[in-house]
Scaffold this active site. Structure first.
Site, mmCIF file in Angstrom:
data_model
loop_
_atom_site.group_PDB
_atom_site.id
_atom_site.type_symbol
_atom_site.label_atom_id
_atom_site.label_comp_id
_atom_site.label_asym_id
_atom_site.label_seq_id
_atom_site.Cartn_x
_atom_site.Cartn_y
_atom_site.Cartn_z
ATOM 1 N N CYS A 122 0.844 -1.186 0.000
ATOM 2 C CA CYS A 122 0.000 0.000 0.000
ATOM 3 C C CYS A 122 0.889 1.250 0.000
ATOM 4 O O CYS A 122 1.870 1.288 0.735
ATOM 5 C CB CYS A 122 -0.880 -0.027 1.247
ATOM 6 S SG CYS A 122 -1.980 1.383 1.379
ATOM 7 N N PRO A 123 0.598 2.204 -0.819
ATOM 8 C CA PRO A 123 -0.566 2.390 -1.694
ATOM 9 C C PRO A 123 -0.315 1.992 -3.144
ATOM 10 O O PRO A 123 -1.093 2.325 -4.022
ATOM 11 C CB PRO A 123 -0.808 3.889 -1.604
ATOM 12 C CG PRO A 123 0.586 4.462 -1.579
ATOM 13 C CD PRO A 123 1.388 3.454 -0.743
#
Length: 79
Positions: free
Chosen positions: A17-18
């Site tokens: 993430c992200p």
């Protein structure tokens, strides 16, 4: 429901993430409205991130599934 046809596949396995959402944003940008992007990810955070991204960007999450630690998402590009 899992679509029969996919227009493009993004392999975001191994990214945290992200990055799966960042890469999906880039990948879907060049597709025409209504096209289907398949996203492969191993980051468990993608289970919440991809649906939230779809909603915020007006894309449709058609289906998602997990198989052996790989999450597979099918996203129809909004118009």
């Amino acid at each position: 429901m899992k679509p029969e046809k996919v227009d493009s596949t993004l392999d975001a396995r191994g990214l945290l993430c992200p990055m799966p959402v960042v890469r999906a944003s880039r990948a879907i940008r060049d597709l025409p409205a209504g096209a289907i992007l398949e996203v492969l990810a191993t980051d468990r955070g993608s289970v919440t991130d991809i649906p939230a991204w779809c909603e915020s960007q007006k894309h449709e999450l058609l289906h998602w599934e997990e198989d052996g630690g790989v999450f597979r998402y099918y996203v129809r590009k909004g118009g």
